[in-house]
Write a protein that holds these residues in place. Structure first.
Motif, short mmCIF file in Angstrom:
data_model
loop_
_atom_site.label_atom_id
_atom_site.label_comp_id
_atom_site.label_asym_id
_atom_site.label_seq_id
_atom_site.Cartn_x
_atom_site.Cartn_y
_atom_site.Cartn_z
N ARG A 15 0.86 -1.17 -0.10
CA ARG A 15 0.15 -0.12 -0.06
C ARG A 15 0.82 1.17 -0.05
O ARG A 15 0.36 2.38 0.21
CB ARG A 15 -1.11 0.12 1.03
CG ARG A 15 -1.89 -1.16 1.03
CD ARG A 15 -3.06 -1.24 2.36
NE ARG A 15 -3.62 -2.46 2.41
CZ ARG A 15 -4.85 -2.47 2.81
NH1 ARG A 15 -5.54 -1.53 2.89
NH2 ARG A 15 -5.42 -3.71 2.39
N THR A 16 2.32 1.17 -0.05
CA THR A 16 3.16 2.31 -0.34
C THR A 16 3.23 2.36 -1.94
O THR A 16 3.36 1.50 -2.67
CB THR A 16 4.20 2.05 0.47
OG1 THR A 16 4.88 1.08 0.00
CG2 THR A 16 4.04 2.02 2.16
N ASP A 17 4.12 3.55 -2.21
CA ASP A 17 4.36 3.81 -3.55
C ASP A 17 5.45 2.85 -4.06
O ASP A 17 5.38 2.10 -5.09
CB ASP A 17 4.94 5.44 -3.82
CG ASP A 17 3.69 6.01 -3.63
OD1 ASP A 17 2.64 5.89 -3.87
OD2 ASP A 17 3.86 7.53 -3.30
N PRO A 18 6.39 2.74 -3.01
CA PRO A 18 7.50 1.48 -3.67
C PRO A 18 7.13 -0.01 -3.72
O PRO A 18 7.66 -0.77 -4.76
CB PRO A 18 8.71 1.68 -2.72
CG PRO A 18 8.42 2.69 -1.88
CD PRO A 18 7.05 3.08 -1.93
N GLY A 19 6.05 -0.21 -3.20
CA GLY A 19 5.57 -1.76 -2.95
C GLY A 19 4.39 -1.89 -3.79
O GLY A 19 3.86 -2.97 -3.68
N ARG A 20 3.90 -1.01 -4.44
CA ARG A 20 2.51 -1.06 -5.09
C ARG A 20 2.52 -1.98 -6.28
O ARG A 20 2.62 -1.60 -7.38
CB ARG A 20 1.97 0.32 -5.53
CG ARG A 20 0.53 0.33 -6.34
CD ARG A 20 -0.33 -0.20 -5.46
NE ARG A 20 -0.91 0.88 -4.36
CZ ARG A 20 -1.95 0.82 -3.54
NH1 ARG A 20 -2.59 -0.44 -3.59
NH2 ARG A 20 -2.39 1.57 -2.79
N VAL A 21 2.52 -3.26 -6.14
CA VAL A 21 2.40 -4.36 -6.91
C VAL A 21 0.77 -4.55 -7.66
O VAL A 21 0.76 -5.16 -8.72
CB VAL A 21 2.91 -5.78 -6.63
CG1 VAL A 21 4.50 -5.46 -6.26
CG2 VAL A 21 2.03 -6.18 -5.40
#
Length: 355
Positions: A62-68
């Motif tokens: 739910r963060t920008d770097p982890g938005r898969v």
């Protein structure tokens, strides 16, 4: 028994039952911890390392770097729907007292009514709200926070949702780093399940494939200096962060998928044994059994045709002799004796002259 004794015992029993009911309600009643609804009895235990791993990765998603996966993909997976039908893959796993605050916070159902709603009613209410635009994908994802999702949704279902996303770079590195920190695998297992170039490289060969010559020399010197040639010593000599940054994404994903199978996030595949039907077997046997007969019949037909062709080119006398030999051969094949003597000829006496 005296009346006052019976009344006393009945009163004590009712007190015990009421106390048990209050305890059960307290165990299942959601509390708020840091603004988050947390039930003391959940489907997935947060103390379990696999549950901790899933929670960490869902929060990172739910963060920008982890938005898969996007919020719309979140809705599509956990609440797929069209204009007429909907499938609930998340609310049906939650107790009513856990999902009721979520639905009522969206303003699509009253607080008391939401607690009374069964699974079918919740599905209809949420479906209507999505179609009407009362809630959008972002609101849907924000309402089901990471902790609530991991507490109640099947972890294999969540992993399918996460893994089918755009997993590359930071998310795959975060996943392997988190799993190693939770001791879900050790360095020996990691080196044994690291493959690159379509399986042609394994273990340390996969790591060396993406390192420069100077980095490989420094790595070997570090192993020699530490005197530790174990898997842990090999990894520590290069550095875990360096391995995650340098190893190819293909190899890291291979290790990540192997890890998911190891901890049970992927259901094991069951291969049904190949069976041969009895009908096919018997049919094959029958065909094999009748094959010699058919071959004999074919040979006999061919022989008869060849004989007929040769007879057509013969003279009449030769043809009769040939036909006679065929009859004799057929009779001999049928084991019919042809050497039986003919019946004796009857002898006629001279007529007696009339007297």
């Amino acid at each position: 028994m005296c009346a006052h004794v019976r009344t006393f015992r009945q009163g004590r029993l009712s007190d015990v039952l009421a106390c048990e009911q209050r305890m059960l309600f307290a165990l299942r009643r959601p509390t708020r911890v840091g603004g988050e609804h947390v039930s003391q009895v959940t489907k997935n235990n947060r103390q379990d390392p696999v549950t901790k791993f899933c929670l960490t990765m869902e929060e990172f998603r739910r963060t920008d770097p982890g938005r898969v996966r996007s919020p719309q993909e979140f809705v599509t997976h956990f609440f797929p729907h069209d204009q007429t039908n909907a499938t609930d893959r998340v609310f049906l796993h939650m107790p009513r007292e856990v999902r009721a605050p979520i639905v009522s916070a969206w303003g699509i159902r009253g607080a008391k009514a939401a607690v009374r709603d069964d699974d079918a009613k919740v599905r209809v209410v949420v479906h209507d709200a999505l179609l009407a635009g009362d809630i959008d994908a972002a609101t849907f994802e924000e309402g089901i926070i990471a902790g609530t999702l991991i507490d109640w949704a099947p972890l294999q279902e969540w992993w399918t949702f996460w893994r089918t996303g755009r997993v590359s770079g930071a998310p795959v590195q975060k996943a392997l780093r988190t799993a190693r920190e939770l001791n879900l695998f050790d360095d020996r297992w990691f080196l044994q399940n690291l493959e690159g170039r379509g399986g042609r490289l394994k273990g340390t060969d996969t790591i060396c494939d993406t390192l420069s010559k100077d980095q490989i020399v420094a790595w070997v010197r570090g192993i020699h200096a530490s005197g530790d040639g174990s898997p842990m010593g090999i990894v520590n000599a290069l550095g875990w962060d360096t391995i995650l940054a340098k190893v190819s994404e293909e190899a890291l994903l291979f290790a990540l998928d192997a890890f998911a199978k190891k901890v049970g996030l992927v259901a094991p595949t069951v291969t049904a044994p190949a069976t041969v039907s009895a009908t096919a077997t018997s049919a094959t046997a029958a065909t094999s059994a009748t094959a010699p007969t058919a071959t004999s019949a074919t040979s006999a037909t061919s022989a008869t045709s060849a004989t007929a062709t040769s007879i057509a080119t013969m003279s009449a006398e030769a043809a009769l002799e040939e036909l006679g030999s065929i009859d004799i051969a057929i009779v001999e094949d049928r084991n019919i004796k042809t050497d039986v003597p003919p019946p004796p000829e009857e002898k006629w006496s001279d007529p007696v002259p009339p007297s």
